[in-house]
Design a protein around this motif. Structure first.
Motif, short mmCIF file in Angstrom:
data_model
loop_
_atom_site.label_atom_id
_atom_site.label_comp_id
_atom_site.label_asym_id
_atom_site.label_seq_id
_atom_site.Cartn_x
_atom_site.Cartn_y
_atom_site.Cartn_z
N TRP A 239 -31.25 -10.78 -40.63
CA TRP A 239 -31.63 -9.93 -39.51
C TRP A 239 -30.82 -8.63 -39.56
O TRP A 239 -31.37 -7.54 -39.36
N LEU A 240 -29.53 -8.74 -39.86
CA LEU A 240 -28.68 -7.55 -39.96
C LEU A 240 -29.09 -6.65 -41.12
O LEU A 240 -29.01 -5.42 -41.02
N TYR A 241 -29.54 -7.25 -42.24
CA TYR A 241 -30.08 -6.43 -43.33
C TYR A 241 -31.27 -5.60 -42.83
O TYR A 241 -31.41 -4.43 -43.16
N TYR B 74 -24.08 -3.37 -48.73
CA TYR B 74 -25.47 -2.90 -48.65
C TYR B 74 -25.50 -1.41 -48.35
O TYR B 74 -26.20 -0.64 -49.02
N ALA B 75 -24.71 -0.97 -47.38
CA ALA B 75 -24.70 0.44 -46.98
C ALA B 75 -24.07 1.32 -48.05
O ALA B 75 -24.58 2.40 -48.35
N VAL B 76 -22.97 0.87 -48.64
CA VAL B 76 -22.28 1.67 -49.65
C VAL B 76 -23.19 1.96 -50.83
O VAL B 76 -23.20 3.07 -51.36
N ALA C 179 -17.76 -13.60 -34.55
CA ALA C 179 -17.99 -14.53 -35.67
C ALA C 179 -19.01 -13.95 -36.65
O ALA C 179 -18.79 -13.97 -37.87
N VAL C 180 -20.10 -13.42 -36.13
CA VAL C 180 -21.13 -12.83 -37.00
C VAL C 180 -20.54 -11.62 -37.72
O VAL C 180 -20.77 -11.43 -38.92
N TYR C 181 -19.78 -10.82 -37.03
CA TYR C 181 -19.16 -9.64 -37.62
C TYR C 181 -18.25 -10.04 -38.79
O TYR C 181 -18.36 -9.48 -39.89
N ARG C 182 -17.38 -11.01 -38.56
CA ARG C 182 -16.46 -11.46 -39.62
C ARG C 182 -17.23 -12.00 -40.83
O ARG C 182 -16.86 -11.75 -41.97
N GLU C 183 -18.29 -12.75 -40.57
CA GLU C 183 -19.05 -13.39 -41.64
C GLU C 183 -19.90 -12.42 -42.44
O GLU C 183 -20.16 -12.64 -43.62
N THR C 184 -20.36 -11.34 -41.82
CA THR C 184 -21.35 -10.47 -42.46
C THR C 184 -20.87 -9.07 -42.78
O THR C 184 -21.56 -8.33 -43.48
N TYR C 185 -19.70 -8.71 -42.28
CA TYR C 185 -19.24 -7.32 -42.44
C TYR C 185 -19.23 -6.90 -43.91
O TYR C 185 -19.70 -5.81 -44.25
N GLY C 186 -18.70 -7.72 -44.78
CA GLY C 186 -18.62 -7.37 -46.20
C GLY C 186 -19.98 -7.15 -46.83
O GLY C 186 -20.18 -6.20 -47.59
#
Length: 182
Positions: free
Chosen positions: A61-63, A23-25, A11-18
């Motif tokens: 947190w992922l940022y 951010y990384a790109v 769920a977290v992956y789907r919500e935040t992947y984009g």
């Protein structure tokens, strides 16, 4: 328990992947580097699922995790980036509309790169990620007030660097010549 853990991660992956990918790109020289940063970020998230906060705080947190992954990545890529930066600017100048726009873009890029890493990160989180002071504070693990002060100082340093590079934020119009009357 493992099913709950997997479901939460998915769920977290789907919500935040984009968001994490964007951010990384914006911070990597190549799509492959960005993909590596994203993969490592979510690997850390999987390993540290117990530390992952709930709701919107998970994205922040992922940022923070992505920022640390990027810092590690940049330690190894620093020399390569320095060598390719001049070539990148020259190539960009070849494809600009006018020589002046390429020169100004180069000056802006050089001014931005001249800033300390922390200043560049704060300015990027505001401009590229669209985060507000509280969100930046959460992502970086500092107080909102400290973010406000550091961001103010970063903006002043960037403004000063742009001025020193001869880049003006607004085109300045020359006053119309005054004709003398006889």
């Amino acid at each position: 328990m493992d099913d709950e853990r997997l479901a939460r991660f998915e769920a977290v992956y789907r919500e935040t992947y984009g968001q994490i990918t964007a951010y990384a790109v914006r911070r990597c020289d190549s799509p492959q580097d960005a993909a590596d940063v994203v993969a490592e970020t979510f690997t850390v998230a999987w390993r540290r699922m117990d530390e992952l906060p709930p709701g919107e705080e998970a994205t922040l947190w992922l940022y923070g995790v992505a920022r640390n992954v990027l810092a590690n990545h940049n330690r190894f890529e620093g020399r390569r980036k320095a060598r390719s930066a001049e070539l990148d600017v020259r190539m960009a100048d070849l494809y600009t509309d006018s020589p002046e726009s390429g020169v100004e873009r180069e000056a802006i890029a050089l001014a931005f790169r001249s800033l300390p890493d922390n200043d560049r990160e704060l300015l990027s989180l505001v401009a590229w990620e669209g985060l507000d002071h509280q969100e930046i504070a959460t992502a970086l693990g500092m107080s909102r007030n400290l973010v406000r002060v550091r961001l103010h100082r970063a903006r002043k340093r960037f403004s000063r660097a742009l001025t020193e590079a001869g880049v003006h934020s607004m085109p300045r119009k020359r006053p119309a010549p005054v004709e003398e009357t006889l």
